[in-house]
Design a protein around this motif. Structure first.
Motif, PDB file in Angstrom:
ATOM      1  N   TYR A 130     -93.545 -24.638  70.323  1.00 14.02           N
ATOM      2  CA  TYR A 130     -93.568 -23.876  69.079  1.00 14.02           C
ATOM      3  C   TYR A 130     -95.006 -23.829  68.572  1.00 14.02           C
ATOM      4  CZ  TYR A 130     -88.746 -25.369  69.686  1.00 14.02           C
ATOM      5  OH  TYR A 130     -87.530 -25.645  70.212  1.00 14.02           O
ATOM      6  N   ARG A 147     -85.300 -36.448  73.583  1.00 13.42           N
ATOM      7  CA  ARG A 147     -83.891 -36.169  73.282  1.00 13.42           C
ATOM      8  C   ARG A 147     -82.965 -37.126  74.016  1.00 13.42           C
ATOM      9  NH1 ARG A 147     -82.611 -30.895  73.554  1.00 13.42           N
ATOM     10  NH2 ARG A 147     -80.638 -31.829  74.129  1.00 13.42           N
ATOM     11  N   TYR A 175     -88.539 -31.605  66.445  1.00 13.88           N
ATOM     12  CA  TYR A 175     -87.661 -30.493  66.055  1.00 13.88           C
ATOM     13  C   TYR A 175     -86.217 -30.696  66.515  1.00 13.88           C
ATOM     14  CZ  TYR A 175     -86.257 -25.612  65.401  1.00 13.88           C
ATOM     15  OH  TYR A 175     -85.620 -24.465  65.015  1.00 13.88           O
ATOM     16  N   GLY A 176     -86.047 -31.011  67.808  1.00 16.23           N
ATOM     17  CA  GLY A 176     -84.701 -31.186  68.352  1.00 16.23           C
ATOM     18  C   GLY A 176     -83.987 -32.394  67.764  1.00 16.23           C
ATOM     19  N   ASN A 221     -82.908 -31.510  64.128  1.00 23.11           N
ATOM     20  CA  ASN A 221     -81.756 -30.616  64.124  1.00 23.11           C
ATOM     21  C   ASN A 221     -80.460 -31.373  64.379  1.00 23.11           C
ATOM     22  OD1 ASN A 221     -83.254 -28.372  63.616  1.00 23.11           O
ATOM     23  ND2 ASN A 221     -83.487 -27.793  65.761  1.00 23.11           N
ATOM     24  N   ARG A 222     -80.580 -32.507  65.046  1.00 25.92           N
ATOM     25  CA  ARG A 222     -79.385 -33.294  65.324  1.00 25.92           C
ATOM     26  C   ARG A 222     -79.157 -34.363  64.269  1.00 25.92           C
ATOM     27  NH1 ARG A 222     -80.648 -31.062  69.902  1.00 25.92           N
ATOM     28  NH2 ARG A 222     -78.979 -30.562  71.368  1.00 25.92           N
ATOM     29  N   ILE A 274     -78.345 -31.147  77.215  1.00 26.84           N
ATOM     30  CA  ILE A 274     -79.348 -30.999  78.255  1.00 26.84           C
ATOM     31  C   ILE A 274     -80.700 -30.720  77.598  1.00 26.84           C
ATOM     32  CG2 ILE A 274     -77.957 -30.218  80.219  1.00 26.84           C
ATOM     33  CD1 ILE A 274     -79.445 -27.505  78.349  1.00 26.84           C
ATOM     34  N   PRO A 290     -75.758 -23.834  74.201  1.00 21.46           N
ATOM     35  CA  PRO A 290     -76.776 -24.669  74.846  1.00 21.46           C
ATOM     36  C   PRO A 290     -76.934 -26.023  74.154  1.00 21.46           C
ATOM     37  CG  PRO A 290     -77.607 -22.449  74.574  1.00 21.46           C
ATOM     38  CD  PRO A 290     -76.253 -22.479  73.929  1.00 21.46           C
ATOM     39  N   ALA A 291     -76.907 -25.999  72.812  1.00 25.39           N
ATOM     40  CA  ALA A 291     -77.141 -27.231  72.062  1.00 25.39           C
ATOM     41  C   ALA A 291     -76.042 -28.260  72.306  1.00 25.39           C
ATOM     42  CB  ALA A 291     -77.234 -26.910  70.574  1.00 25.39           C
ATOM     43  N   ALA A 322     -85.432 -23.388  71.196  1.00 27.74           N
ATOM     44  CA  ALA A 322     -84.896 -23.819  69.910  1.00 27.74           C
ATOM     45  C   ALA A 322     -83.374 -23.937  69.973  1.00 27.74           C
ATOM     46  CB  ALA A 322     -85.307 -22.846  68.816  1.00 27.74           C
ATOM     47  N   ALA A 323     -82.735 -23.030  70.728  1.00 25.79           N
ATOM     48  CA  ALA A 323     -81.281 -23.094  70.870  1.00 25.79           C
ATOM     49  C   ALA A 323     -80.887 -24.380  71.578  1.00 25.79           C
ATOM     50  CB  ALA A 323     -80.777 -21.880  71.650  1.00 25.79           C
ATOM     51  N   ILE A 324     -81.646 -24.733  72.615  1.00 23.83           N
ATOM     52  CA  ILE A 324     -81.354 -25.982  73.330  1.00 23.83           C
ATOM     53  C   ILE A 324     -81.652 -27.176  72.434  1.00 23.83           C
ATOM     54  CG2 ILE A 324     -82.132 -27.426  75.255  1.00 23.83           C
ATOM     55  CD1 ILE A 324     -82.453 -24.876  76.885  1.00 23.83           C
ATOM     56  N   ASP A 325     -82.665 -27.024  71.562  1.00 22.56           N
ATOM     57  CA  ASP A 325     -83.013 -28.090  70.626  1.00 22.56           C
ATOM     58  C   ASP A 325     -82.021 -28.204  69.469  1.00 22.56           C
ATOM     59  OD1 ASP A 325     -85.104 -29.517  71.633  1.00 22.56           O
ATOM     60  OD2 ASP A 325     -86.676 -28.289  70.740  1.00 22.56           O
ATOM     61  N   GLY A 326     -80.945 -27.444  69.531  1.00 20.15           N
ATOM     62  CA  GLY A 326     -79.873 -27.643  68.566  1.00 20.15           C
ATOM     63  C   GLY A 326     -79.988 -26.855  67.279  1.00 20.15           C
TER      64      GLY A 326
END
Lengths: 352, 293
Positions: free
Chosen positions: A88, A151, A99-100, A103-104, A78, A73-74, B191-195
């Protein structure tokens, strides 16, 4: 930003149940496409397959030029807005948005800039230090949208995002989603069971039924030329009057062209296209006789519900304003012949 | 949230309704605890013929007794080890069930040890770890380790920690599975989509959301390690060798019922009670506040 292409996508569950039976859709870059259908039609499964949360049994899904079937998914670039928002709970609004990006591995000032921008666009700047628990339903919805837009992904996926809101807020958020999408021009795939949401939001609608595509088209195409009985009954509120021409129900009509009045056909006419009258149908019109059984007045308009002829299939007529018609009254109504829909009873497809 | 208040017309009825609970608390808690406090100020000869009131001498003696201070240290090491081991393994097994092995049989097998009486569990472990006939020392000898918990304090401590945690793992497992299932799947998906990869998801989403469960289990496990491990220790090492596995609660038993020094034993149990009260207050005041959402 990117186009999304689904070609012959299928989903078969371990038990052998086929949830999605070969769906092909082309979503143009920047388009707002709505997947609509009753519960269990496979629309959410399809969306989750695009997101990478469900495996694809066969067929291919590509986002931009990439086939994403085997990507996490990541890696699909998308963002998704969930029905229950999936914020969260242990993080503040700012941390939720961040958060997203973290993570990137995005730099700190770029993160701050994007969060401020999204917060301004969604008017949640004053909520950034709160926890999701301290927000109202509408505010949570905004934060969930914010998490998607910071994002700046290639596509937005919406999974019935408005179904947990009350009716008034839903109308408001609907307008807001539409406004945001037309400002950002990000390709969007939106799942709902509410045909009104589909009609008001979509550039194009895909009507799904039992894992198959019934029809793809703009909202007006679906409204004006439904390709099947299912679409005819699903789009529009109250639903289109559908009268199977069998057992002499054709007798209740007048001026019905012989070419249409075949057995095994289903005649469709929308409640808003019928007009009450005391005359027979004229040139280019079709008329019908009905008995009123109940009246619903909502102020600006009223709906007369009744039976065709004496006790035939249900017929609804929309009339403007307040109605004084009493149940039990016999009425005549006419509709322009051009607004009549004819379907084949056995195949369920449009006949004319 | 509004709580519903019942108004009684008769002022005797509410007390009557409370009576059974109050009676149970009175007979099984307040009375014996009060007896212990009273007893801790007395000194009695082994035959119960002479009793004298000695004020705090029992307590004074305890804190000058190297054996007691040793038991205090043993208890700290023992409790922390039991809590860490049983919480850790319980969590790992629960995650495995939540993610990988969804069969009911597997869960049922993990829950079984909880149904075994502590003393029986202790005997079971005593057999398995027996330096002469046990299977564990046999296997350890194959890899070159000479296991003997009857001689080595370290071996003995590892032995009682493992034997005491064994049962508690099942309990923790059950609560962790329930806790994990209460976390909406969409959060992990988001969270998975958020990487975030699986490991990152576990530590940034799952663990924080489990913290109310973890906190509750920490309290329960600490109290378990302090009090309920008596049968296990009694059935395995009896506090030996060289008192290396004599915890506070085991020493209460030894001094009171073996050595028949009832005054000292009562003083120890009063101290134990204070420790638990203190621990619980600390945990609720400082820890719980940080784990609620």
């Amino acid at each position: 930003m990117a186009a999304i292409t689904l070609s012959d996508v299928r989903k078969v569950y371990a038990g052998g149940v086929e949830a999605v039976k070969g769906v092909s859709i082309d979503i143009a870059d920047g388009e707002f496409l709505v997947l609509v259908g009753p519960s269990g039609c496979g629309k959410s499964t399809l969306l989750r397959m695009v997101a990478g949360l469900e495996t694809i049994s066969s067929g291919t899904i590509s986002i931009g030029e990439r086939v994403v079937n085997r990507l996490e998914p990541a890696e699909r670039d998308i963002a998704m807005v969930f029905q229950n928002y999936a914020l969260y709970p242990h993080m503040t609004v700012r941390q939720n948005l961040e958060y997203g990006l973290k993570n990137r591995g995005m730099a700190k000032d770029e993160r701050g800039r994007r969060i401020d921008e999204a917060a301004r666009a969604l008017e949640i700047a004053q909520l950034l230090d709160r926890r999701p628990r301290q927000l109202s339903g509408g505010q949570r919805q905004r934060v969930a949208m914010g998490r998607a837009i910071v994002r700046e992904p290639a596509a937005f996926l919406f999974d019935e995002p408005l179904s947990n809101l009350d009716a008034k807020l839903r109308v408001q958020m609907r307008a807001e989603i539409r406004r945001l999408q037309s400002a950002l021009r990000t390709t969007s795939l939106y799942v709902t069971h509410d045909q009104l949401e589909a009609m008001t939001l979509a550039d194009r609608i895909v009507v799904l039924n039992a894992g198959r595509v019934e029809q793809i088209g703009t909202p007006m195409e679906l409204y004006e030329r439904p390709a099947s009985l299912f679409v005819a009954g699903f789009i529009g509120s109250p639903a289109m009057n559908l009268v199977p021409l069998a057992g002499g129900s054709a007798q209740a009509f007048d001026n019905l062209p012989a070419a249409l009045a075949e057995e095994g056909r289903v005649l469709g006419v929308r409640p808003e296209h019928l007009e009450l009258t005391d005359r027979l149908a004229g040139e280019g019109e079709v008329g019908l006789a009905m008995v009123v059984t109940s009246v619903e007045s909502v102020g600006a308009e009223s709906f007369l519900h009744g039976a065709l002829g004496e006790s035939g299939p249900a017929i609804a007529v929309r009339i403007p304003g307040y109605s004084r018609v009493e149940p039990g009254v016999r009425l005549r109504a006419v509709a322009p012949r051009a607004l009549l829909h004819v379907f084949d009873q056995t195949s369920g497809r449009r006949a004319a | 949230m509004q709580t519903k208040r019942t108004v009684f017309g008769n002022c005797v009825l509410p007390y009557l309704l409370l009576l059974p609970q109050l009676a149970v608390t009175m007979v099984f808690f307040i009375w014996p605890a009060g007896q212990a406090v009273w007893q801790s100020f007395l000194q009695q000869d082994p035959f119960g013929l002479r009793t004298s009131f000695v004020w705090f001498r029992n307590y004074e003696r305890l804190f000058h007794d190297p054996n007691y201070l040793n038991a205090l240290g043993v208890t700290v090491v023992f409790s922390i080890s039991v809590a860490v081991l049983s919480l850790g393994l319980g969590l790992i097994l629960a995650v495995a069930v939540d993610r990988l092995v969804k069969t009911r049989l597997y869960s049922a097998l993990i829950v079984w040890p909880y149904a075994v009486a502590p003393a029986v569990g202790g005997v079971l472990w005593w057999f398995m770890a027996n330096p002469t006939i046990g299977v564990v020392p046999y296997l350890l000898r194959l890899v070159g380790y000479d296991w003997n918990h009857a001689l080595s304090p370290t071996d003995a401590m590892i032995f009682v920690v493992v034997a005491s945690s064994w049962k508690q793992i099942s309990y923790n497992f059950l609560f962790f599975v329930a806790g994990l299932q209460a976390i909406p799947g969409s959060l992990r998906e988001a969270a998975a989509i958020d990487g975030a990869g699986p490991v990152k998801r576990f530590f940034t989403i799952t663990v924080p959301l489990l913290s109310p469960t973890s906190f509750f289990l920490l309290v329960v496990n600490t109290v378990y390690a302090l009090f309920d491990t008596f049968p296990v220790i009694d059935a395995t090492t009896k506090g030996n060798p060289q008192q290396s596995t004599t915890t506070l609660v085991y020493k209460v038993y030894q001094d009171g019922f073996i050595a028949l020094d009832l005054g000292s034993s009562a003083a120890q149990s009063v101290i134990l009670m204070l420790i638990v009260v203190l621990l619980t207050v600390v945990q609720f005041r400082w820890v719980e506040r940080r784990v609620q959402y």
